[in-house]
Design an enzyme around this catalytic site. Sequence first.
Site, PDB file in Angstrom:
ATOM      1  N   ARG A 119       0.825  -1.235   0.000  1.00  0.00           N
ATOM      2  CA  ARG A 119       0.000   0.000   0.000  1.00  0.00           C
ATOM      3  C   ARG A 119       0.849   1.271   0.000  1.00  0.00           C
ATOM      4  O   ARG A 119       0.400   2.331   0.439  1.00  0.00           O
ATOM      5  CB  ARG A 119      -0.969   0.024   1.186  1.00  0.00           C
ATOM      6  CG  ARG A 119      -1.980  -1.102   1.149  1.00  0.00           C
ATOM      7  CD  ARG A 119      -3.274  -0.706   1.858  1.00  0.00           C
ATOM      8  NE  ARG A 119      -4.230  -1.785   1.785  1.00  0.00           N
ATOM      9  CZ  ARG A 119      -4.338  -2.744   2.696  1.00  0.00           C
ATOM     10  NH1 ARG A 119      -3.558  -2.745   3.760  1.00  0.00           N
ATOM     11  NH2 ARG A 119      -5.228  -3.698   2.549  1.00  0.00           N
TER      12      ARG A 119
ATOM     13  N   HIS B  61       1.546  14.022 -28.490  1.00  0.00           N
ATOM     14  CA  HIS B  61       1.056  12.671 -28.185  1.00  0.00           C
ATOM     15  C   HIS B  61       0.329  12.064 -29.367  1.00  0.00           C
ATOM     16  O   HIS B  61       0.362  10.846 -29.567  1.00  0.00           O
ATOM     17  CB  HIS B  61       0.102  12.705 -26.980  1.00  0.00           C
ATOM     18  CG  HIS B  61       0.809  12.620 -25.661  1.00  0.00           C
ATOM     19  ND1 HIS B  61       0.247  13.045 -24.490  1.00  0.00           N
ATOM     20  CD2 HIS B  61       2.025  12.135 -25.325  1.00  0.00           C
ATOM     21  CE1 HIS B  61       1.091  12.848 -23.487  1.00  0.00           C
ATOM     22  NE2 HIS B  61       2.183  12.301 -23.976  1.00  0.00           N
TER      23      HIS B  61
ATOM     24  N   ARG C  64      -0.667  23.100 -13.364  1.00  0.00           N
ATOM     25  CA  ARG C  64       0.269  22.032 -13.746  1.00  0.00           C
ATOM     26  C   ARG C  64       0.061  21.624 -15.204  1.00  0.00           C
ATOM     27  O   ARG C  64       0.981  21.128 -15.859  1.00  0.00           O
ATOM     28  CB  ARG C  64       0.123  20.818 -12.813  1.00  0.00           C
ATOM     29  CG  ARG C  64       1.182  19.756 -13.096  1.00  0.00           C
ATOM     30  CD  ARG C  64       1.357  18.724 -12.002  1.00  0.00           C
ATOM     31  NE  ARG C  64       2.386  17.783 -12.402  1.00  0.00           N
ATOM     32  CZ  ARG C  64       2.934  16.891 -11.612  1.00  0.00           C
ATOM     33  NH1 ARG C  64       2.569  16.799 -10.354  1.00  0.00           N
ATOM     34  NH2 ARG C  64       3.866  16.059 -12.056  1.00  0.00           N
TER      35      ARG C  64
ATOM     36  N   GLU D  57      12.362  19.111 -23.517  1.00  0.00           N
ATOM     37  CA  GLU D  57      11.664  19.402 -22.248  1.00  0.00           C
ATOM     38  C   GLU D  57      12.317  20.586 -21.534  1.00  0.00           C
ATOM     39  O   GLU D  57      11.651  21.309 -20.791  1.00  0.00           O
ATOM     40  CB  GLU D  57      11.647  18.163 -21.338  1.00  0.00           C
ATOM     41  CG  GLU D  57      10.959  16.934 -21.940  1.00  0.00           C
ATOM     42  CD  GLU D  57       9.425  16.937 -21.813  1.00  0.00           C
ATOM     43  OE1 GLU D  57       8.845  17.976 -21.451  1.00  0.00           O
ATOM     44  OE2 GLU D  57       8.825  15.882 -22.088  1.00  0.00           O
TER      45      GLU D  57
ATOM     46  N   GLU E 293      -2.631  18.477 -10.602  1.00  0.00           N
ATOM     47  CA  GLU E 293      -3.038  19.016 -11.912  1.00  0.00           C
ATOM     48  C   GLU E 293      -4.516  19.406 -11.968  1.00  0.00           C
ATOM     49  O   GLU E 293      -5.256  18.991 -12.851  1.00  0.00           O
ATOM     50  CB  GLU E 293      -2.695  18.020 -13.027  1.00  0.00           C
ATOM     51  CG  GLU E 293      -2.636  18.705 -14.388  1.00  0.00           C
ATOM     52  CD  GLU E 293      -2.044  17.844 -15.485  1.00  0.00           C
ATOM     53  OE1 GLU E 293      -0.970  17.258 -15.284  1.00  0.00           O
ATOM     54  OE2 GLU E 293      -2.663  17.767 -16.542  1.00  0.00           O
TER      55      GLU E 293
END
Length: 369
Positions: free
Chosen positions: A123, A254, A243, A187, A239
């Site tokens: 977990r 993408h 963000r 980036e 986000e």
Amino acid sequence: MTRETVRVPLSDRSYDIHIGGGLIDEAGALLKPHLKRPHVFVVTDENVFVTQGERLRSSLEAAGIGAAFITLPPGEATKSFSQLEKLTGRLLDLGVERDDVVIAFGGGVIGDLTGFASSVLRRGCRFAQIPTTLLAQVDSAVGGKTAINVPQGKNLIGAFHQPDLVIADITTLDTLPPRELRAGYAEVVKYGLISDAEFFHWLEDNGPALLKGDSAARVYAVKKSCDAKAAIVGADEREKGKRALLNLGHTFGHAFEAYFGYSEKLLHGEGVALGMALAFDYSAREGLCPAEAAARVKAHLKAAGLPAEIGDLKTSPSADVIAKYMMQDKKVEQGKLTLILAKGIGESFIAKDADLSRVTAFLKEKTGE
Ligand code: NAD
Ligand code: GLY
């Protein structure tokens, strides 16, 4: 060589990003205060193990830290359910405990998979990032997004799980293939384009030296990138708002990555470069941004050896196919496209309700249909 530390401000989950040359050789000492027992589990890929593995092993040994190395195949296909199953099984067999630190030692693939495994193991156990690609040092190792890919799409199964620390040793970039370095550079450019025109100008002047191997330029650029990302993540970890700016170029990019099957045909950073150029071109076409700004962005990306026009690709899908892939974006809300557009260099903004027919018309101009 200069050393820098950037803090990611997330109250009791805040952590440091250490940036500099030769830090792998000090990784044991940097990690030690974070360990409840002197043992770590290092997840890496075959290329990183061969080129950098011995350095990390010696550094851990010198600090009196035992290490179990798990080496996975390189490549995007490793971010899969089957590798997640193998990795978590192996870590449990090795006796990983919830307070142990699992180390992601590699690029974004290893970081995303290991981070996700750590988020679900018992977990949630602790993890550290030792990123070895430029892309990972300036983006994927920072901010806690972790994920694997499924046939339905990329990064669709994942979790937000922040590392305990990040160690970005820029000397690891010396063994990185040049194409991967250039992809990571996209980036870096992204941070200038989002909110820091001065940094973009600095990159216009210093990008070539950075790409050639100038250490001071690399430390400076990784630090500036991490400063920018840490500020955004600190303000909007999950986000819900700003963000999304970090996705500049990603909705266009993408779509091309998906068309090429997330393969070597178009690396993630190359998709981002093309996507950022298209986002600026589209912004200029919509009258939001001066055409000169878009031209300057394209010129810089091209000079760095990155794709900046659809024509720079060997083949291209039709505008309708690109638009269809764009509608798969995670930022689509109630069937409406959200794009990151720009008013100028360093002035990006979130555009909700982007008009798909106008985007498609723009893409038709670009593909020459
Ligand atoms: P990668 O992890 O596949 O690494 C690129 C290649 O370089 C691989 O072949 C790897 O084995 C090799 N390599 C890595 N370091 C090396 C070194 N120092 N020397 C020699 N070879 C080395 O690719 P990447 O570009 O680092 O990461 C891409 C992944 O990151 C994608 O899956 C993308 O979705 C993800 N990503 C995640 C985030 C995030 O916020 N979590 C952000 C951006 C990208
Ligand atoms: N790479 C995008 C993000 O971390 O939000």
